[in-house]
Scaffold this motif. Structure first.
Motif, mmCIF file in Angstrom:
data_model
loop_
_atom_site.group_PDB
_atom_site.id
_atom_site.type_symbol
_atom_site.label_atom_id
_atom_site.label_comp_id
_atom_site.label_asym_id
_atom_site.label_seq_id
_atom_site.Cartn_x
_atom_site.Cartn_y
_atom_site.Cartn_z
ATOM 1 N N VAL A 921 -105.138 -15.125 -101.067
ATOM 2 C CA VAL A 921 -104.904 -16.147 -102.213
ATOM 3 C C VAL A 921 -105.027 -14.934 -103.357
ATOM 4 O O VAL A 921 -104.152 -15.422 -104.412
ATOM 5 N N LEU A 922 -106.083 -14.306 -103.505
ATOM 6 C CA LEU A 922 -106.061 -13.394 -104.597
ATOM 7 C C LEU A 922 -104.832 -12.628 -104.793
ATOM 8 O O LEU A 922 -104.556 -12.112 -105.986
ATOM 9 N N LYS A 923 -104.205 -11.849 -103.716
ATOM 10 C CA LYS A 923 -103.075 -11.252 -103.489
ATOM 11 C C LYS A 923 -102.117 -11.838 -104.495
ATOM 12 O O LYS A 923 -101.270 -11.408 -105.299
ATOM 13 N N ALA A 924 -101.857 -13.245 -103.973
ATOM 14 C CA ALA A 924 -100.577 -13.998 -104.616
ATOM 15 C C ALA A 924 -101.138 -14.280 -106.207
ATOM 16 O O ALA A 924 -100.231 -14.225 -106.978
ATOM 17 N N ALA A 925 -102.146 -14.529 -106.388
ATOM 18 C CA ALA A 925 -102.624 -14.670 -107.882
ATOM 19 C C ALA A 925 -102.351 -13.354 -108.536
ATOM 20 O O ALA A 925 -101.893 -13.432 -109.917
ATOM 21 N N HIS A 926 -102.535 -12.199 -108.107
ATOM 22 C CA HIS A 926 -102.292 -11.171 -108.723
ATOM 23 C C HIS A 926 -101.027 -10.905 -109.058
ATOM 24 O O HIS A 926 -100.539 -10.407 -110.023
ATOM 25 N N LEU A 927 -100.159 -11.031 -107.985
ATOM 26 C CA LEU A 927 -98.709 -10.889 -107.981
ATOM 27 C C LEU A 927 -98.118 -11.903 -109.211
ATOM 28 O O LEU A 927 -97.236 -11.363 -109.816
ATOM 29 N N MET A 928 -98.609 -13.078 -109.227
ATOM 30 C CA MET A 928 -98.257 -13.966 -110.377
ATOM 31 C C MET A 928 -98.420 -13.420 -111.486
ATOM 32 O O MET A 928 -97.632 -13.608 -112.641
ATOM 33 N N ASP A 929 -99.739 -12.874 -111.740
ATOM 34 C CA ASP A 929 -100.135 -12.245 -113.082
ATOM 35 C C ASP A 929 -98.962 -10.971 -113.623
ATOM 36 O O ASP A 929 -98.658 -10.934 -114.696
ATOM 37 N N VAL A 930 -98.869 -10.106 -112.655
ATOM 38 C CA VAL A 930 -98.143 -8.798 -112.973
ATOM 39 C C VAL A 930 -96.849 -8.984 -112.835
ATOM 40 O O VAL A 930 -96.006 -8.108 -113.403
ATOM 41 N N ALA A 931 -96.304 -9.937 -112.076
ATOM 42 C CA ALA A 931 -94.928 -9.883 -111.664
ATOM 43 C C ALA A 931 -94.152 -11.219 -111.727
ATOM 44 O O ALA A 931 -92.813 -11.348 -111.773
ATOM 45 N N GLY A 932 -94.970 -12.156 -111.625
ATOM 46 C CA GLY A 932 -94.314 -13.613 -111.890
ATOM 47 C C GLY A 932 -94.222 -14.481 -110.423
ATOM 48 O O GLY A 932 -94.550 -13.722 -109.469
ATOM 49 N N ASN A 933 -93.953 -15.443 -110.772
ATOM 50 C CA ASN A 933 -94.063 -16.376 -109.427
ATOM 51 C C ASN A 933 -92.936 -16.069 -108.426
ATOM 52 O O ASN A 933 -93.327 -16.218 -107.500
ATOM 53 N N LYS A 934 -91.920 -15.675 -108.998
ATOM 54 C CA LYS A 934 -90.722 -15.100 -108.081
ATOM 55 C C LYS A 934 -91.203 -14.216 -107.218
ATOM 56 O O LYS A 934 -90.970 -14.490 -106.010
ATOM 57 N N ALA A 935 -91.750 -13.121 -107.793
ATOM 58 C CA ALA A 935 -92.372 -11.916 -106.976
ATOM 59 C C ALA A 935 -93.291 -12.367 -105.915
ATOM 60 O O ALA A 935 -93.284 -11.628 -104.935
ATOM 61 N N ALA A 936 -94.211 -13.337 -106.301
ATOM 62 C CA ALA A 936 -95.073 -14.028 -105.442
ATOM 63 C C ALA A 936 -94.586 -14.948 -104.303
ATOM 64 O O ALA A 936 -95.454 -15.655 -103.836
#
Length: 1006
Positions: A921-936
């Motif tokens: 879950v934290l990895k998904a949150a991190h990707l949403m922060d740095v790359a956006g929902n699409k990347a995550a």
């Protein structure tokens, strides 16, 4: 007359006197005089007609009144009544016929005299030959004046008589008459040294920082244009032209436009007027409507920078995209013409037009992304968070190369000149950014206005406007129109093109802002550009993270989906709590990203400010929330459960007073921290887990669903009016809300199945349909229902739905029954089955616009997916803690439960599963922060699979350890379990998430 001879040696001053004087002032007055400003000899005499050359109308009126027994002064009062808008002055200007004048003037005189006045008799006398004839004394005077070589002229508001002849009872041979007004005006302009013509629209005097040497330019123009150039040179600056200053030139009969580079040191390859000249010349030969270019001057000594000249193209430039004053059908025609001319540009055979080397033929988007990143970096004056995220996100989401065409680069409505009488594009302007590349960049750029507010100063927008009522196509309709004309299928990457377009605008505005600091920018609004750059970068980021109905189907072959991450234990701080592990994770290939958005897997790794907030929240939970749980559970089981618990309201006030309020809005949605704490998804995830330890905590901190999703929907998509009405009560916790989507008669796991109708009728939207599992709708504080229904069942599948903001007190909303989850009714909010019958709401209740419902629903679920999963991890941690305490205190079969092998295995298994789920879950949150929902997207689908099932298993083990007590209301386990089980389909069924993961796995990891 020859004005050059008449007015030589002047400027002049004119002494004006009223045309009609009171009776005592009537008589043969002296002539009006034009005099030399330095007191020199007279050159001309200008006479007034009434009271000077012919008898005064006032004297004629006075004598006529005596003869006809009309009260004295009646006619004179009627003359001056109404001023410039009175019947006499209106008649003088030719705006009334003689018949209409006499009728209106007679009525006015009769009112003044309080008796019938025969004005026909007076008017016949006034215009008769015996009265209206030139006075002999003035005739002789004029003869003597002309004999001395002076010019004579007459001032007269002469009107037309019923026979069609002008009333000018003078010997016209005694006056110098203007036969050709155009020639006369040109002669007068040459004499005075300035223009007497109306300035072209959208122009203004040159600003001081943008002045150019007129003499040098005039010399160049006369050499270029030859003998046609006589008279003064008029030079004005166009209002638009943020980048390359643009000027209007009038020299004799020539009307030209000059485009130049701005002064000062410029960015490499920017402001290339030479390229503009080349492409416009080539496209004109290819039949594209562009102004005719005349000359390219690369000699900077002429006006300080290179420039080119083109013919001025008169016509209409629509600066307001809502096209005020036009009919809906006219607006539709304007946008259709705009779309068609773009198709013509993209259909040009650029090789045949001589533009084969105008740009590279491949990798247009990657090169453009890097170009604009460099442009932005070169003009950067401060850090813009959204720009930093986009600079990392864009290269990871490049679409496949489309066909190569001529690309305008700045194609929008206000860069087009339209025919004044029909929807025809006469000229396409501003080719500064043109090249060879991906044509969809132009299409997306021409849709920017659809997403900008009408108040946006650089480019007025259409956001919040009712496009259907205006007759203007939506962005999606405009794009489909383009695809139809070009014979191509719609792209799957539309959100990327919009994100890139706004990113580019932000970079341009940043450049304008930096130049404004040194006086180089040409627009009067340049100084605002810094804030506008930040605003447009945030819009770009919204498209980057938007979960719209167009999703990225594939990644480019050169950019594999896999993202290697390494997790390692960092050095322990001397202040760290013994036994607590602290980890940090960074992307393998980006140290810059790591510095800005580290994957923090435990609270100890949070920044000092967020760590302090976490500790404050933790202490509040321990001091206030956990102790209040028994009383709150008792209230929830009592007869008063459908009213809010007073204790809960008290705790909410305490939390608000301590600043533990509205923590949920992510930084990307609320970058200015207007509404919340401005946390990243990773930061809030840790706080959300802590709130998940108690069923009641999310509401206590105003962080509970569905309000969180609805507030984010309003912040992200709502108009200013919608925000003003609904956000304050929700943000303050005075009101609750619900989201109405699921329906009993269809499989609502597929949101496109919904059938509830939204019909437009008499300026309202009328709703009909049945919804169920509408969480929170039974709460007496629920004031807003966010309703999703179908506006157009014939539209493409993902454009049939729309979202309305429906006040709960609207007639026609009927709650049929509360629904239970494993027998729990979850009061006071509950989960309702609701009937909507003929529910009427104003058209202003529509969010974004018709057909945008699926897009909104997907965007609303972004951070909410993290919230649900982290709360479930909180449930699981609390369940495991309760389980450990329980087995340590209970004895069975002769020894403590904690010593039983099966219990130990369950504890170990629960710990492992919690840790695994949390990291994902934290990895998904991190990707949403740095790359956006699409990347995550993959990680989001995985956590929605993993977290509910994990929580379900962990809580089930805890219940098993508790025995029957675990099923009771004495502990939170039963409700934890019910929520975990419900979320296996409430946030999308497990089967859908598994299918998404499997498809992405098969597509990208073979």
């Amino acid at each position: 007359m020859c004005l050059r001879r008449l007015l030589q040696f002047l400027p002049l001053q004119r002494t004006w006197r009223a045309a009609f004087r009171k009776h005592g002032q009537c008589g043969h007055q002296g002539a009006w005089r034009w005099t030399h400003s330095e007191g020199g000899p007279y050159r001309a005499v200008i006479f007034d007609m009434g009271g000077v050359l012919i008898p005064s109308p006032g004297r004629v009126a006075a004598e006529w009144e005596v003869q006809n027994h009309i009260p004295s002064g009646t006619i004179l009062k009627a003359f001056i009544s109404g001023g410039e808008n009175g019947p006499w002055m209106t008649f003088m200007r030719g705006e009334l016929t003689e018949e209409d004048f006499l009728q209106e003037f007679g009525r006015l005189c009769s009112e003044i005299a309080e008796t019938s006045v025969p004005v026909d008799s007076f008017f016949s006398l006034l215009t008769s030959e015996q009265v209206a004839k030139q006075l002999p004394v003035m005739t002789e005077a004029i003869t003597q004046i002309r004999a001395k070589g002076l010019k004579t002229a007459v001032l007269s508001n002469n009107f037309y008589l019923s026979n069609g002849k002008s009333f000018l009872p003078l010997d016209r041979k005694q006056f110098d008459v203007v036969d050709d007004p155009e020639v006369a005006v040109k002669e007068l302009e040459a004499l005075l040294g300035f223009t007497l013509r109306k300035a072209p629209p959208n122009t203004r005097p040159m600003s001081k920082t943008m002045e150019i040497p007129v003499e040098s330019l005039e010399k160049h123009l006369k050499a270029l244009l030859g003998t046609r150039t006589t008279g003064p040179l008029e030079l004005r600056q166009f209002d638009h032209g943020q980048s390359n200053p643009t000027y209007f030139i009038r020299l004799a009969e020539q009307q030209l436009v000059l485009r130049k580079k701005p002064p000062g040191t410029l960015l490499p390859s920017a402001h290339a007027v030479e390229r503009e000249f080349r492409v416009m010349k080539a496209l004109a030969n290819a039949g594209i409507p562009v102004p005719k270019v005349l000359d390219l001057c690369e000699d900077s000594s002429v006006i300080g920078t290179p420039f080119y000249l083109m013919e001025y193209c008169p016509g209409l430039i629509y600066k307001d995209p809502s096209l005020p004053g036009l009919e809906p059908s006219q607006r539709q025609a304007i946008y259709t013409a705009m779309n068609r001319v773009l198709c013509r540009i993209h259909s040009v055979d650029f090789k045949a037009a001589g533009l084969g080397d105008y740009g590279k033929h491949g990798d247009y988007i990657p090169r453009q992304v890097q170009t604009w990143i460099k442009q932005y970096r070169a003009s950067e004056t401060s850090t813009l968070p959204a720009m930093e995220r986009l600079i990392e996100w864009l290269p990871l989401h490049l679409p496949r190369q489309q066909k190569v065409t001529v690309v305008h680069g700045d194609f929008r409505l206000d860069n087009l000149v339209f025919h004044p009488e029909k929807p025809e594009v006469l000229a396409v302007l501003d080719w500064e950014l043109s090249t060879l590349g991906d044509p969809l960049v132009d299409v997306a750029f021409s849709c920017l206005a659809h997403h900008l507010p009408p108040s946006f100063p650089i480019l007025r927008g259409l956001s919040g406007c009712d496009l259907t009522q205006l007759g203007i196509p939506t962005a999606e309709e405009y794009f489909r129109m383009y695809c139809l004309h070009m014979g191509i299928p719609p792209t799957d990457n539309w959100n990327f093109y919009m994100a890139f377009s706004f990113f580019r605008v932000a970079a341009i505005l940043q450049g304008v802002y930096k130049r404004s600091l040194t006086g180089q920018a040409s627009s009067t609004t340049a100084e605002q550009s810094g804030k506008l750059a930040e605003f447009t970068s945030e819009l770009a980021w919204e498209f980057a993270i938007k979960e719209g109905f167009w999703v990225f189907k594939e990644m480019p072959a050169t950019k594999p989906l896999t993202r290697p991450y390494h997790t390692w234990a960092g050095p322990r701080s001397l202040l760290s709590t013994p036994g607590v592990r602290s980890y940090t994770s960074h992307p393998e290939s980006s140290s810059a990203r790591a510095s800005k958005g580290a994957l923090v897997v435990s609270p100890e790794g949070l920044s000092p400010s967020v760590r302090a907030l976490y500790e404050q929240l933790k202490q509040f939970m321990e001091r206030h929330v956990y102790p209040a749980e028994p009383a709150l559970r008792s209230h929830q089981a009592s007869a008063e459960r459908w009213t809010p618990a007073p204790l809960l309201e008290e705790l909410k006030e305490k939390a608000k007073a301590e600043g533990l309020w509205n923590l949920f809005l992510p930084l990307e949605t609320d970058p200015e921290r207007k509404y919340g704490a401005g946390l990243t998804n990773v930061e809030y995830a840790h706080l959300c887990e802590l709130m998940g330890m108690s069923l009641y905590a999310p509401e206590i901190f105003n962080c509970s669903a569905p309000d969180t999703g609805n507030m984010e929907l309003l912040v992200r998509y709502g108009t200013e009016e919608q925000k003003a009405r609904w956000l304050p009560p929700l943000l303050e916790g005075r009101a609750r809300s619900c989201f109405a989507m699921t329906e009993p008669q269809v499989a609502s796991s597929d949101a496109t199945n919904i059938e509830s109708s939204i019909r437009e009728e008499d300026g309202f939207y009328v709703i009909n349909g049945r919804k169920w599992w509408i969480s929170g709708i039974l709460d007496p504080r629920c004031q807003l229902c966010v309703f999703m229904g179908k506006t157009d069942p014939h539209a493409p599948r993902h454009q049939q739905q729309s979202v309305l903001l429906v006040p709960m007190d609207t007639p026609g909303i009927k709650v049929i029954r509360p629904l239970t989850v494993y027998g729990l009714d979850d009061a006071p909010g509950g989960h309702g089955e609701v009937l909507f019958e003929q529910v009427r709401v104003p058209k202003e209740s529509m969010v974004l616009g018709p057909g945008r419902g699926f897009e909104i629903a997907q965007g609303r679920l972004g951070p909410g997916r993290i919230h649900h999963c982290m709360r479930l991890i909180g449930h699981s941690e609390r369940a495991l803690a309760l389980m450990k305490a329980r087995v340590k205190s209970r004895v069975a079969f002769g020894k403590p439960l904690v010593e039983q092998g099966t219990i130990l295995a369950d504890i170990a298994q629960s710990r492992v599963e919690i840790e695994q789920a949390r990291l994902l879950v934290l990895k998904a949150a991190h990707l949403m922060d740095v790359a956006g929902n699409k990347a995550a997207a993959l990680e989001i689908a995985m956590i929605k699979m993993v977290a509910p099932s994990m929580a379900y298993q962990v809580i089930d083990r805890a219940i098993q350890a508790f025995g029957a007590a675990g099923l009771s209301n004495d502990y939170p386990l039963a409700q934890f379990f019910a929520w975990a089980r419900a979320l296996r389909f409430a946030d999308g069924p497990d089967e859908v998430h598994r299918a998404v993961v499997a498809k992405m796995e098969l597509k990208h990891r073979i």
